[in-house]
Every structure is written in structure tokens, then in C-alpha cells.
Design a protein around this motif. Sequence first.
Motif, PDB file in Angstrom:
ATOM      1  N   ALA A 238       7.490  -3.320   0.179  1.00  0.00           N
ATOM      2  CA  ALA A 238       6.301  -2.201  -0.677  1.00  0.00           C
ATOM      3  C   ALA A 238       5.899  -1.428  -0.111  1.00  0.00           C
ATOM      4  O   ALA A 238       6.384  -0.318  -0.814  1.00  0.00           O
ATOM      5  CB  ALA A 238       5.800  -3.038  -1.321  1.00  0.00           C
ATOM      6  N   ALA A 239       5.998  -0.925   0.762  1.00  0.00           N
ATOM      7  CA  ALA A 239       5.310   0.068   1.627  1.00  0.00           C
ATOM      8  C   ALA A 239       5.959   1.091   1.456  1.00  0.00           C
ATOM      9  O   ALA A 239       6.420   2.198   1.673  1.00  0.00           O
ATOM     10  CB  ALA A 239       5.323  -0.384   2.813  1.00  0.00           C
TER      11      ALA A 239
ATOM     12  N   HIS B 236      12.001   5.779  -9.610  1.00  0.00           N
ATOM     13  CA  HIS B 236      12.410   6.715  -8.421  1.00  0.00           C
ATOM     14  C   HIS B 236      13.356   7.001  -9.211  1.00  0.00           C
ATOM     15  O   HIS B 236      14.145   8.159  -8.687  1.00  0.00           O
ATOM     16  CB  HIS B 236      12.805   5.649  -7.183  1.00  0.00           C
TER      17      HIS B 236
ATOM     18  N   HIS C 207       7.500   3.591   7.418  1.00  0.00           N
ATOM     19  CA  HIS C 207       6.571   2.648   7.775  1.00  0.00           C
ATOM     20  C   HIS C 207       6.943   2.134   8.640  1.00  0.00           C
ATOM     21  O   HIS C 207       8.060   2.043   9.483  1.00  0.00           O
ATOM     22  CB  HIS C 207       5.515   2.229   6.536  1.00  0.00           C
TER      23      HIS C 207
ATOM     24  N   LEU D  43       8.303   1.792  -1.305  1.00  0.00           N
ATOM     25  CA  LEU D  43       8.681   2.428  -2.239  1.00  0.00           C
ATOM     26  C   LEU D  43       8.352   3.385  -2.268  1.00  0.00           C
ATOM     27  O   LEU D  43       8.710   4.235  -3.420  1.00  0.00           O
ATOM     28  CB  LEU D  43       8.289   1.356  -3.014  1.00  0.00           C
ATOM     29  N   ASP D  44       7.251   4.451  -1.252  1.00  0.00           N
ATOM     30  CA  ASP D  44       7.243   5.112  -1.410  1.00  0.00           C
ATOM     31  C   ASP D  44       8.212   5.938  -0.590  1.00  0.00           C
ATOM     32  O   ASP D  44       7.863   7.894  -0.540  1.00  0.00           O
ATOM     33  CB  ASP D  44       5.714   5.832  -0.427  1.00  0.00           C
ATOM     34  N   ARG D  45       9.371   5.914  -0.267  1.00  0.00           N
ATOM     35  CA  ARG D  45      10.529   6.845   0.062  1.00  0.00           C
ATOM     36  C   ARG D  45      10.213   7.504   1.419  1.00  0.00           C
ATOM     37  O   ARG D  45      10.557   8.277   2.439  1.00  0.00           O
ATOM     38  CB  ARG D  45      10.978   8.071  -0.709  1.00  0.00           C
ATOM     39  N   GLN D  46       9.199   7.011   2.299  1.00  0.00           N
ATOM     40  CA  GLN D  46       8.776   7.464   3.674  1.00  0.00           C
ATOM     41  C   GLN D  46       8.808   6.302   4.741  1.00  0.00           C
ATOM     42  O   GLN D  46       9.803   4.884   4.611  1.00  0.00           O
ATOM     43  CB  GLN D  46       7.036   7.402   3.980  1.00  0.00           C
TER      44      GLN D  46
ATOM     45  N   TYR E  91      13.835  10.742  -9.037  1.00  0.00           N
ATOM     46  CA  TYR E  91      13.623  11.676  -7.451  1.00  0.00           C
ATOM     47  C   TYR E  91      15.182  12.084  -6.921  1.00  0.00           C
ATOM     48  O   TYR E  91      15.945  12.275  -5.784  1.00  0.00           O
ATOM     49  CB  TYR E  91      13.412  10.649  -6.296  1.00  0.00           C
TER      50      TYR E  91
ATOM     51  N   PRO F  21       7.583   2.052  -8.895  1.00  0.00           N
ATOM     52  CA  PRO F  21       7.564   3.461  -9.335  1.00  0.00           C
ATOM     53  C   PRO F  21       9.286   3.154 -10.201  1.00  0.00           C
ATOM     54  O   PRO F  21      10.240   2.924  -9.165  1.00  0.00           O
ATOM     55  CB  PRO F  21       7.215   4.165  -8.145  1.00  0.00           C
TER      56      PRO F  21
END
Lengths: 403, 253
Positions: free
Chosen positions: A31-32, A199, A39, A34-37, A202, A197
Amino acid sequence: MPPATRIPAVVALIGALLGLVFATYSTDDYAAHLDRQLHDVHCSVIPGAAPKEEAPGCRAALYSPYSAVLKDSLWGGIPISLFAQGSFAFFGGFAVYLLVAGDRASRSAAVFYAAVAVTPLLVSIGMFIISLTQLNTVCETCVGTYLASLLVALGGGLGLIRLHRRPRGGWLLPIVWLAALGLFTLLPTFVYASTAPDHRPYLGSCGTLKKTTPPEGVLLALRGSRPVRQVLFFEDPLCATCKAVHLRLKDDGVLERLDAQMSLLPLDNQCNWMLDRPLHPGACQVVKAVLCGQDRAKEVLEWAYQEQEYLLRAGKADLDAGHQKEAPVLREVIRRRWGDAIIQCMDSQATKQRLEKHLQYAVDNSIAVSTPQIYLGNQRICDEDTDLGLRFTLKELAPEVLP
Amino acid sequence: MTGPMITNGDPVGAADEPRRSVLLAGLAGAGATGLFLVVMLLSIHSSVAGAAERLKNPAIKEDSKVAIADHAELPYCTPQFKKVLERVLHSCGLGDSSGRRGCKPTDVKTFAEINDDDFNALFRPLKDRGAVILFKTGKYELEEGAKRLVEDRFRDRRGARYFFIVARASKVGNVDRNRALSQQRANSVMFHIKDITRDDPELEKQVGMLWLGAEYAQFSTEYCAWITSSPDEKCTEQAINQSALVSWVDCRL
């Protein structure tokens, strides 16, 4: 009531709680992203261990096609760890019931638990086999889940001992319990999917090619057997992410549906003037070998991906010995596999010129000096969409390439 | 049937005991299951919603410093070198679409704004990169060795942006003749490059031509140490100026 009769429930409860913890780690990691970064990820069989950046096995599992389902419908799909979370929560709660009830829990409850408690173990065995045969690595967090599944199954199985001492119990309740297990398994996916979210805004926001027409006959043609869409890759055969994307596209059957061209961008300062040090020592030699493969270029490229770690070690050995330019170790590896003719070709002026044109094409387009880069037509696929969200992105931007 | 049980105390409570235990166990199990479920769902919601929030309002990223693909730039590209280079580009037809190609001695003198020695000094760092193409007295045709050397140097681009041809004439002969001769020498090199690249249209944006006649920035014999197209012939001050210096220039502007 003798304490021994409660041991199976205790074992199952410990297993379920451990399973819940490891599955939660996996879901959190998924899930982390999902912010497109990028981790750090949990990658340990020890509950409570901190997430870490270097976690090749766990990252391989995370980015693999087996980590999630419905990847076409949701960016990244539904991580399978959600199913594990739901089921372990149910198994944990049921183990508490068995623990408190002891011998008074009905025979049907014990049989039901033993029957369903084996399912996480069966799934774990399947995933373990996939890990070994498809990913060629093992993810430590997944191992934690496998061990937890074993404990749950063991606890369920041990509960069948002295079954005759338990009261009978009806068969309606197991049906209700089974329905509850199904509900528990699915409920997390609904929460996940409803919170995830969108996407779509984006996708395709990462620029376009400036010079859409590459110099004729220069780039590497990788035409699939049923090409339906033009694609351009900027890749380095010694780049791990390039290999991962390549394999992902191949496994998903997408590669065969692409009319692909590849501009080689070795991240090695031996031929790439844009770098002041080699990120992938030996990449220039390997790229020349690919170019010299001619009608077998795709074969050479796939060999380079397959032997990537070995080739990188050879390139590093040459670098450390101060022979980066001559690259005797790496060239010997290439020669042994592909023969003397390819070495002669690699040394030719024509190959040097062709490689320079590949690099010049990157300059003409002012692209970032990083690999891989994928362009659908002239539209760039964002780096963030080349791993977890690749299938979703392709479905949105080029549905015809999905089989 | 119930008689003995009545006499033995509280038969209803004893009979209900197992049922109560099972009920209690059921409540404990249901409570634990509910607790696990709530914690799990809150954890999932929190993780996903957190990522959604970060996606919507990303933290300000540090400059990732990913290099952009560009032409080569080597340390000899000093500000002074670049200044002259830029003037050459704009004045000699590479920087615009004026169609003008090449710079004659008076142009060079005007835009370079530096004396002969300083002008020549700019090219010293190109000693191993470039070459000096030598011509016979009064001639501008490229000999076979000269053609090979031009080709060799032009092929060895290594990401450079510009290729320079700086042609000269020796002081033998009059000013006008030497101007024309140096221009013809520059053209000979250019024509050969066009031949080997099959008239690549990119050449117009790559190759800068200067011809200096015998009026400006004459070479000293120091340049005899460069790679020349006639290494076996005696290199004198006259010979080294009957030449065209060719080199890629590893500078960005």
C-alpha cells in the motif's frame, strides 16, 4: 480440564497472530507504494524488524506478477496478502474460541477448524514453489507467513486428537463459519479497493520524445510475433530494473504484441560520455555484443539479462584490475558464449559508430540518463508505472498490447 | 429420573455449566475475531489512505540530480574557450538558419577579439583529439592519407557537439590568394566529410569552418607535434600553416 487439550489452540493462535503480523507487513509495504514513490520494505522473519532499503528477495516478490490479482482493474491490483490478513484474523478468533472452550468445543468445530486451517499452508506451499521456480529468490517476510501457516495447520491438526471426547455439535454452524471465513477473507480487499487512489490522472504525464524518428537502421529492432503497437525502450542490459521490466512484459505476454525498438543506453563511462564513473561496469562491452548479435540480437540481449549478475561481476573484476577499457574477463565470458566473430565485430569501427548513434539519439531527445525508459509511440510511461502499475497503465494507455 | 439430582444440589446450574462455558468461549472467540477484524481493517484503511494522501500532496522532493543526456564537455572548455566558440557558432553560420557557412579572416579577427597567440592557445587542449591536415604549397586537394585522417577524426565523435575545420595558408603568396586557398582547403575537408556521411543534413549544425588565410593566428612549429596527415615529411613553419586543423570540440553551450 487438562492443559494439554488447549495446546493445539495455543499453537494455532500463535500461528494466526504471526500470520496476521507478516501479512499486515506485506500489505503495508504494498500500500505504501500506491503513492508512486520508493519505500523501504519489511523483509525479515523476525516480527518487529524495521523495514529496509536493501531487500532484493522481498522486492522481487513485491514487484512480481504473483503478488496481486486484478492488476488490470486497479493500479497495482489487489495484493494477495489481504486475503491472508482476513483469513488469519478469522483463524486467530476461532483459535481463541477453541482455547477457551477446550474439550467442550464441539467435534464439528474441531473438524471444521482442522479442515480450513490447512488452506493457508497449501497456498504457502504454492507460493514457495513459485518463489523458487519463477522468482529464483525467497522473500523473508513471506517465509514468516509460510511458518505461520504451518503453525495454524499444525494447531488445527492437533485439535483432532481425542476427538471422541468432544460433544458432537451440529453441521449448520460449520456452514455459517465457512461463510464467515469467506467474508473475512474478502472484506479487506473491499476496504483496500475502496480507499485506493485513482492513478489515471498521473499516467502519461511524464513527457514525450522530442525526436520521434530514430535514425534508420540504427536502433535494435525487437518485433514481437503479433505486434500491435510501436514502443521504444531505452535500456542497459546490465541494469537490474531493465531486466525486471523486460521479464514482466515477457511473462505477461506483452512483449510479443509490441513492435519494439531499443535504444541502448549503457550506464558505463567507457563509452557513455554522459557519466563520470561506471554505474554498470562492462555495460559498453555487453551492449556492443548485443549490437553484434544482428539477427540474434534479441537472443544476446536475453542472455545478458539472464547472466546479468555474472556479467556485472566480470565487469567489476576488470574495473578493479584497472582494465576497464580492455575488459579481458568480461570479453572472455562473451567470447566463450558467442564465439570469436562477435569479439571482432565488437572491436569494429562500425559497431562503435552504431553505439554512438544510440547514445546520440538519447542526447537528441534530452532524456534523463537513467534506464529503463519506455515510450508508447512518443509518450513516455512514467517510471512509477513500470512496476506495480504496469498492467493497469498498459490497460489504460494501450489496451491492445494486453493479451 | 431427576430425583437424585434434586437431592444432590443445584441440578439446573450443573446442567447449564457446559453450555455456559461454550457460550462464554463463543463470545470470547467472537470478540477476539471482531477485534482482529477491526484492527486489521483500520490498519489497511490507514495504510492506503496515507498513500493516497501522499500521492495527492507529495512531500517536496530533494533534487534527485538525474543527469539529462547531453553532449560531452571536457575540462578544456574554459569560459574563454566557450566565448570564442559561441562567437564562431553565431558568426559562422552554425547558430542560426541564415544559410551562411564559414568565417573568413576579417570575421574571425573581429569576433574573436583576442590576439593570434591566445586564439591558437585555445586549441592546444585538442592536441590528442584533433589532427592537422597538411597540403602541398598552393594546393587544396586532400591526399589519400589526409582523407583517412579526416575520416578517422570525424568518426571519433565521443559525444562531442561541434566539429571544427580551421584552415590556413602559409605566408607564401599574396593576401587574397592565401584567403582563397585557405577557404578552398576548408571546403575540401568539408566536402570529404559530406562524402563519407552521404550528405548527412546534421552536418550543417555540426561543422564549423574558419579560414584564416595567412593573416591571422599563424601556427608555430609547436603544432608539428600534433598528429598530421604527412608524418614523414619535414615539418616547418611554412608546412604547418599550409593546413587545416580538424577536431571535435567537447563543449556544450
